[in-house]
Design a protein around this motif. Structure first.
Motif, PDB file in Angstrom:
ATOM      1  N   LYS A  96       6.174 -19.580 -12.544  1.00 36.36           N
ATOM      2  CA  LYS A  96       7.059 -18.423 -12.496  1.00 36.36           C
ATOM      3  C   LYS A  96       7.754 -18.338 -11.133  1.00 36.36           C
ATOM      4  CE  LYS A  96       5.257 -14.602 -13.978  1.00 36.36           C
ATOM      5  NZ  LYS A  96       4.461 -13.344 -13.977  1.00 36.36           N
ATOM      6  N   GLU A  97       7.015 -18.646 -10.076  1.00 41.12           N
ATOM      7  CA  GLU A  97       7.560 -18.545  -8.719  1.00 41.12           C
ATOM      8  C   GLU A  97       8.551 -19.662  -8.414  1.00 41.12           C
ATOM      9  OE1 GLU A  97       8.187 -17.199  -4.850  1.00 41.12           O
ATOM     10  OE2 GLU A  97       7.125 -16.198  -6.496  1.00 41.12           O
ATOM     11  N   TYR A  98       8.204 -20.896  -8.806  1.00 41.56           N
ATOM     12  CA  TYR A  98       9.006 -22.047  -8.393  1.00 41.56           C
ATOM     13  C   TYR A  98       9.912 -22.597  -9.498  1.00 41.56           C
ATOM     14  CZ  TYR A  98       5.639 -21.910  -4.599  1.00 41.56           C
ATOM     15  OH  TYR A  98       4.863 -21.509  -3.548  1.00 41.56           O
ATOM     16  N   GLY A  99       9.722 -22.147 -10.710  1.00 42.47           N
ATOM     17  CA  GLY A  99      10.584 -22.587 -11.799  1.00 42.47           C
ATOM     18  C   GLY A  99      10.136 -23.865 -12.459  1.00 42.47           C
ATOM     19  N   SER A 100       9.695 -24.836 -11.679  1.00 42.13           N
ATOM     20  CA  SER A 100       9.207 -26.097 -12.224  1.00 42.13           C
ATOM     21  C   SER A 100       8.296 -26.743 -11.194  1.00 42.13           C
ATOM     22  CB  SER A 100      10.365 -27.033 -12.560  1.00 42.13           C
ATOM     23  OG  SER A 100      11.073 -27.384 -11.384  1.00 42.13           O
ATOM     24  N   THR A 101       7.572 -27.751 -11.601  1.00 39.62           N
ATOM     25  CA  THR A 101       6.688 -28.476 -10.692  1.00 39.62           C
ATOM     26  C   THR A 101       6.841 -29.963 -10.970  1.00 39.62           C
ATOM     27  OG1 THR A 101       4.759 -28.656 -12.145  1.00 39.62           O
ATOM     28  CG2 THR A 101       5.027 -26.593 -10.919  1.00 39.62           C
ATOM     29  N   GLY A 102       6.209 -30.770 -10.140  1.00 38.87           N
ATOM     30  CA  GLY A 102       6.177 -32.206 -10.391  1.00 38.87           C
ATOM     31  C   GLY A 102       5.035 -32.597 -11.291  1.00 38.87           C
ATOM     32  N   HIS A 103       4.324 -31.583 -11.844  1.00 35.73           N
ATOM     33  CA  HIS A 103       3.188 -31.781 -12.772  1.00 35.73           C
ATOM     34  C   HIS A 103       1.954 -32.353 -12.077  1.00 35.73           C
ATOM     35  CE1 HIS A 103       6.039 -30.932 -15.963  1.00 35.73           C
ATOM     36  NE2 HIS A 103       6.800 -31.923 -15.552  1.00 35.73           N
ATOM     37  N   ILE A 104       1.962 -32.397 -10.770  1.00 36.16           N
ATOM     38  CA  ILE A 104       0.802 -32.897 -10.023  1.00 36.16           C
ATOM     39  C   ILE A 104       0.180 -31.718  -9.287  1.00 36.16           C
ATOM     40  CG2 ILE A 104       0.015 -34.491  -8.233  1.00 36.16           C
ATOM     41  CD1 ILE A 104       2.458 -36.214  -8.849  1.00 36.16           C
ATOM     42  N   TYR A 105      -1.139 -31.572  -9.438  1.00 34.33           N
ATOM     43  CA  TYR A 105      -1.835 -30.414  -8.863  1.00 34.33           C
ATOM     44  C   TYR A 105      -3.037 -30.874  -8.052  1.00 34.33           C
ATOM     45  CZ  TYR A 105       1.030 -28.065 -12.320  1.00 34.33           C
ATOM     46  OH  TYR A 105       2.101 -27.632 -13.056  1.00 34.33           O
ATOM     47  N   ASN A 106      -3.097 -30.369  -6.844  1.00 33.45           N
ATOM     48  CA  ASN A 106      -4.187 -30.711  -5.941  1.00 33.45           C
ATOM     49  C   ASN A 106      -5.361 -29.769  -6.148  1.00 33.45           C
ATOM     50  OD1 ASN A 106      -5.038 -29.681  -2.782  1.00 33.45           O
ATOM     51  ND2 ASN A 106      -5.559 -31.733  -3.442  1.00 33.45           N
ATOM     52  N   CYS A 107      -6.541 -30.326  -6.172  1.00 36.00           N
ATOM     53  CA  CYS A 107      -7.744 -29.495  -6.306  1.00 36.00           C
ATOM     54  C   CYS A 107      -8.921 -30.226  -5.696  1.00 36.00           C
ATOM     55  CB  CYS A 107      -8.015 -29.198  -7.780  1.00 36.00           C
ATOM     56  SG  CYS A 107      -9.412 -28.097  -8.024  1.00 36.00           S
ATOM     57  N   ASP A 108      -9.621 -29.574  -4.756  1.00 37.51           N
ATOM     58  CA  ASP A 108     -10.762 -30.178  -4.057  1.00 37.51           C
ATOM     59  C   ASP A 108     -11.904 -29.173  -3.998  1.00 37.51           C
ATOM     60  OD1 ASP A 108      -9.545 -32.775  -3.190  1.00 37.51           O
ATOM     61  OD2 ASP A 108      -8.146 -31.395  -2.236  1.00 37.51           O
TER      62      ASP A 108
END
Length: 688
Positions: A236-248
């Motif tokens: 909603k904030e950015y409109g789109s993403t590169g479909h890659i999500y960081n999680c550690d």
């Protein structure tokens, strides 16, 4: 101008035939789906070209009209085809000085920018680095209308693997995902939530305000709900993403249970949370936990990595230049990974590197049997230091074969300083085999005595009584002092300091010839700064000075303590004078850009216990407080007041961070003259 291209693979037009089907590793095949999606969703060609032109304008505005950029599809023509590449050609319409001279084509704006850098570096002999480490050397670029021509067929450069990861930013954007970590307050809103408190992370008192977050159980329905909401809010904030999500989830946090089934269920829940918000989600995970925490044995590691469908998880082999996990984990148990150079911890600025490992490691990994490597990257915790290391590593994105560092560093010296100076090239060869050849498995943890004055009651440090060697001769005072200093944290020395001193001498002797080179000034000041703390040839260097101070303290010699502590502080002042000669070592510009309180500590301290997360920027004042307490102890005849000393310097650190004091933002003094003065003072006559 002759090309300087002994290392990078350049392929002529008529010989190139590349195909995605012939990708270099198994891993690239695993991520083919996300690569295709990203290719479809790229910004329009006009936007990418405009971004590349903006790079050119910032870097070399005088030559904005000399280059023409074009985004082209993967199919360049019937004769050749490739992905993740760029091509440099002589511009067909060039006839007058005002016409574009060089045409750079690429499949993305990133590839075009890489092509521009490649041309400026290898055809024009330029050097581009961070401003604070010498900046760009562009005066070797010929005037407009006179740029070097490339071969008529053009030059094609292809990345051997598609992805690059640079300091927490891949060439496609990524966003964070929900890791399962939640605040204690979640329990007030959802009383039935299944939560487990995690352990302490570097805090002094395990204050829950500063540590010990809670982990939401993977079986709790809230886990997926929060994971979905987390992704949706970002969309909603950015409109789109590169479909890659960081999680550690467990980066320096040990899981509460070592049961592989539990770990697998947690990994699966994390990914389901991502996928429920973005059906094309790919999880990007740092591999640091596998280097850092012995908890991660093969069953636990495999359970986490294989909890996600193949191709939907990519791991960063974060510290591969020193501790490559791909070798010991059967290539991350079949999971695609990116070979990363970590290099820098906590923004340390000492000279350090492993050039030979960097120049060969990514190639060894990519060419290994059943390789799942899909990219190379840099994941340093601090920039603006050791530019030679990052120059080598950035080239590895395009290297199909190992780099001959001996030949490479010869050209680096010429590019960096704008001319070929034999003595400087000799000095760089020395640096390659000494400070940039750390093969002992340790890394750049700064343990110099000026940085870490012992936080200890000096009466508890044992002082050797007079001893005799096997020939009956008394052991020297210097040997006794060195025995005291052995009880302190020792600098990390993996090289011959005498060789590095010789490199400094070569730099200083060439100073008149290169004094206008910003890169020269940065490099030779870095060498001197390194030696000022570490060299046993410097009679007044930190450990010996401190050792003499403590010895005279235990001998109740107030004059000796005063004299030797002043020599220690004088060394700090001399280093301040030296570093003030270059903008790259000034604190002021950093403060002006940061404008924040969190600089050296997280205020996680008590009156008598310092934060475990610190890197002092005020070594002189801190040391002065320590020495004042030593002198006061002797003058008033009482024990060293350890708790009072701690209160004073902890107050100093907190007050310093809250202070609004302005520091210089421009360098002062002549770097070469100051260096020569300090060389004569500390190195030429070390016993005077």
């Amino acid at each position: 101008m002759d090309s300087q291209l002994p290392a990078i693979v350049f392929l002529t037009l008529v010989l190139c035939t590349f195909s995605f089907a012939h990708s270099s590793t198994i891993g690239v095949g695993y991520i083919s789906r996300i690569l295709e999606i990203q290719d479809r969703e790229r910004a329009p060609p006009s936007v990418q070209v405009a971004a590349a032109r903006a790079v050119l304008h910032r870097l070399l505005p005088s030559h904005s009209s000399s280059f023409d950029f074009q985004i082209v599809s993967n199919v360049f023509g019937a004769m050749w085809w490739c992905e993740y590449c760029f091509m440099i050609r002589n511009h067909p319409s060039f006839s007058r000085r005002v016409d574009p001279e060089i045409l750079i084509m690429g499949v993305t704006g990133v590839e075009i920018s890489a092509g521009l850098h490649c041309y400026l570096k290898h055809w024009c002999g330029s050097h581009i680095s961070w401003d604070n480490t010498g900046g760009a050397q562009l005066f070797s670029v010929p005037r407009t209308g006179l740029l070097p021509r490339v071969q008529d067929a053009g030059i094609l450069v292809q990345r051997p693997i598609p992805w690059n990861y640079y300091q927490n930013a891949v060439t496609s954007s990524f966003l964070p995902a929900f890791s399962g970590n939640v605040p204690a307050a979640l329990k007030y809103i959802f009383p039935s939530a299944k939560m487990t408190r995690l352990g302490n992370w570097f805090s002094v008192k395990s204050d829950p305000k500063l540590c010990c977050t809670y982990l939401l159980d993977a079986t709790d329905p809230l886990f997926i709900d929060i994971g979905r909401a987390f992704i949706k809010e970002q969309l909603k904030e950015y409109g789109s993403t590169g479909h890659i999500y960081n999680c550690d989830t467990f980066d320096e946090n040990t899981p509460p249970v070592d049961d592989p089934e539990y770990i697998s269920s947690l990994g699966a829940a994390i990914f389901r949370g991502m996928q429920s918000g973005d059906d094309n989600a790919v999880w990007l995970m740092q591999g640091w936990l596998f280097s850092y925490d012995p908890f991660w044995r093969p069953p636990q590691m495999k359970a986490l990595l294989q909890s996600v469908p193949v191709g939907r998880l990519v791991v960063l082999d974060l510290f591969a230049e020193v501790k490559p996990i791909w070798i010991t984990s059967e290539q991350f148990y079949g999971v695609p990974y990116i070979w990363c150079m970590l290099h820098n911890f906590a923004g340390n600025v000492e000279m350090y590197g492993i050039l030979d490992s960097i120049a060969s490691g990514p190639v060894d990994a990519r060419k290994s049997e059943n390789s799942t490597m899909v990219g190379v990257g840099m994941s340093m915790e601090g920039i603006e230091q050791n530019p030679v290391v990052y120059d080598v590593m950035s080239e590895m994105a395009f290297q199909h074969n190992k780099v001959d560092v001996e030949s490479w560093i010869h050209l680096y010296s010429k590019r960096c300083h704008g001319q070929s100076v034999p003595l400087i090239q000799d000095a760089w060869n020395i640096l390659h085999h000494t400070v940039y050849n750390c093969t002992d498995g340790a890394y750049d943890k700064n343990r110099d005595i000026i940085v870490s004055i012992p936080d200890v009651d000096p009466s508890l440090i044992s002082v050797p009584h007079e001893r005799y060697n096997h020939q009956g001769k008394s052991v020297s005072r210097r040997a006794a002092i060195e025995e005291i200093t052995d009880s302190f944290d020792q600098p990390h020395l993996w090289y011959s300091t005498s060789e590095v001193i010789h490199a400094l001498e070569l730099f200083i002797s060439s100073g008149d010839e290169l004094s206008e080179s910003n890169s020269y000034r940065y490099t030779h000041l870095s060498i001197y700064f390194l030696l000022s703390f570490l060299s046993p040839h410097i009679h007044l260097h930190g450990p010996l000075c401190l050792g003499m101070t403590l010895l005279t303290y235990q001998l109740n010699d107030v004059h000796g303590v005063t004299c030797h502590s002043q020599k220690f502080l004088e060394l700090v002042e001399d280093m301040d004078a030296l570093l003030a000669c270059h903008d790259g070592f000034l604190l002021g510009p950093w403060l002006e850009s940061a404008k924040k309180t969190q600089i050296t500590m997280w205020f996680d301290n008590s009156e008598e216990e310092a934060s475990l997360l610190r890197d002092y920027d005020y070594h002189g004042p801190r040391a002065a407080i320590y020495f004042n307490f030593l002198i006061e102890s002797l003058e008033k005849g009482h024990d060293f007041q350890l708790k009072d000393w701690r209160r004073e310097w902890i107050k100093l650190t907190n007050d310093w961070q809250r202070s609004r004091k302005a520091f210089p933002v421009e360098s002062t003094g002549n770097a070469l003259n100051t260096s020569r003065w300090l060389y004569n003072k500390y190195l030429r006559s070390p016993d005077t």
